[in-house]
Design a protein around this motif. Sequence first.
Motif, PDB file in Angstrom:
ATOM      1  N   LYS B 415       0.835  -1.205   0.000  1.00 21.15           N
ATOM      2  CA  LYS B 415       0.000   0.000   0.000  1.00 21.15           C
ATOM      3  C   LYS B 415       0.872   1.260   0.000  1.00 21.15           C
ATOM      4  O   LYS B 415       0.652   2.186  -0.785  1.00 21.15           O
ATOM      5  N   GLY B 421      -5.185   0.738  -2.022  1.00 21.53           N
ATOM      6  CA  GLY B 421      -5.885   0.705  -0.739  1.00 21.53           C
ATOM      7  C   GLY B 421      -5.910   2.039  -0.026  1.00 21.53           C
ATOM      8  O   GLY B 421      -6.381   2.139   1.099  1.00 21.53           O
ATOM      9  N   GLY B 427      -9.560   0.797   1.052  1.00 16.85           N
ATOM     10  CA  GLY B 427      -9.034  -0.542   0.841  1.00 16.85           C
ATOM     11  C   GLY B 427     -10.040  -1.666   0.998  1.00 16.85           C
ATOM     12  O   GLY B 427      -9.700  -2.826   0.800  1.00 16.85           O
TER      13      GLY B 427
END
Lengths: 99, 468
Positions: B415, B421, B427
């Motif tokens: 991430k 996300g 996410g």
Amino acid sequence: MDPVKPARTHPGTPFTVTFDGREIQALPGQSIAAALWSSGVTAWRTTRGAGRLRGAFCGIGVCFDCLVTVDGRPNQRACLVPAVPGADVRTQSGTGHDD
Amino acid sequence: MTERRPVLAVIGAGPAGLAAALAAASRGVRVVLVDSAPSVGGQFYRQPVPGPGARRSQMLAHQRRTWDRLRAGLDVHLTAGRVTHLSDRHVWCVERESGRFVVHALLGPAQEESAAVRADAVLLATGGYEKVLPFPGWTLPGVVTAGGAQALSKGGLSLPGRVAVVAGSGPLLLPVATGLAAAGTRVVALIETAAPAAFARQARTWATTPVKLAEGAVHAARLLRRRTSVMSRHMVVEAHGEDRVESVTVTAVGADGRPAPGSERRIVCDLLAVGHGLLPHTDLAEGLGCRLDGASVRVDDEQRTDVPGVWAAGEATGIGGADLSLAEGHIAGRSAAARLTGTAPDPRGWARAARTRTRLRTFFAALESAYGEPPARWPEQVTDDTVVCRCEEVTAGAVREAVAELGAGDLRTVKLLTRAGMGWCQGRVCEPGVAGVAGCALAPARRLLARPVPLGVLAAPADPTPPQ
């Protein structure tokens, strides 16, 4: 009694909202997403990066894919916002603050 | 002067939240029912918008009776002032404050202002949301989640003349397919990744739940009448189209979990409803420090979390459908009421609900193992140019690069390196897909806030107002 027989539904009085200036019909209780889709519109946003078309995805307010500009206010989730008579719905480009 | 009734904030007005609110309000507790929708019912009891001439998917008779009973019970408590229903409230945080709780919620669909409610205890009935694994073309307009198709069709979507494919895995696909068909859509195919043999192995468990079996049979009968082709051990590997979905490629799943060579076929459709099961909403529980069991909030026999004053019920504690949510909500509401009014909870009082809970938990555990995991090789079908994080438009290629070249070994690092996300959905939508493509474990996300919150709201001082 047939346990799965669908109950009768009584539609409310239809009204119009506009999508990019064009009039479309909506029903009381319909979300903007449902009203758009029922009128054959499946996309009302272009993405910030690649400018790809998006519309409804999760339908319950989780995914934020269905963002749309309603009455000048960008980033509204079309699946949550109820359609009301005269609503001015517009395709949202990018962040919605671009233009 | 009357003694102040203890206040229980119930978050979520689906089956679990409603059952909990009724149980607690009948036992000396003042309930504030906080929910994101304009009216109560949650996703399961979402009331269909009447449409012109459409035959709509309706609840089965026993579900309708239950809903009528809940609705009537709630009305009595609302009138008597024992329950306050706060609709259009999107709870983004529950704070602990010297033994009490402050529930912060954004108002209305606009969500630009926040309001706070104080309570002596909190009952989380936040439900679940759908898991969708990515595949090429899944971002095309016209591709929706299975639950989304159901929610939209209850929310007044009318699609007569449309041609739909329903695909993925899990018990939700069948009711979604029948619901779409009832709303006037032609459902040409129902594509289930799981194998029928797995269901046969669970026959003994299935037999203990005749109502569920009957529901399944009724759904299937409705579907077959509409000549839907039902394919098990098949999967959608790609959705095709320019500005919207126009067709899908379907393959059989081979013994190695890969598409069986030569089994590809193209199905023309303008709606693809796809889902791979449900995930519990646990953000508020995590924010409060409640312990999780896997993906679900951990609760004891009274539906208490390990944080004093916090109960949880329904799909937040494990996916199990409306009847299980009702039983858990009832138990949670009674336990909370007893503990808040200083009486000892008496499990004999909820023995029937406890039996239902045991039976349905067993049933859904069997169901989960019958549907099983998605084919282990599914990430191989996700091409490098496929967007896996829909919000931030991060491709599978970028995720793979973060793993192979930058050494990312967990979801959090992926991430940070790729922004997968980090978007609006926080996410929720992409995590299972990104984890699969990256080959990482799907760990709880630990979201600080359960919703995206405007900065102005965070900067403003909280102003908790006690309910009227």
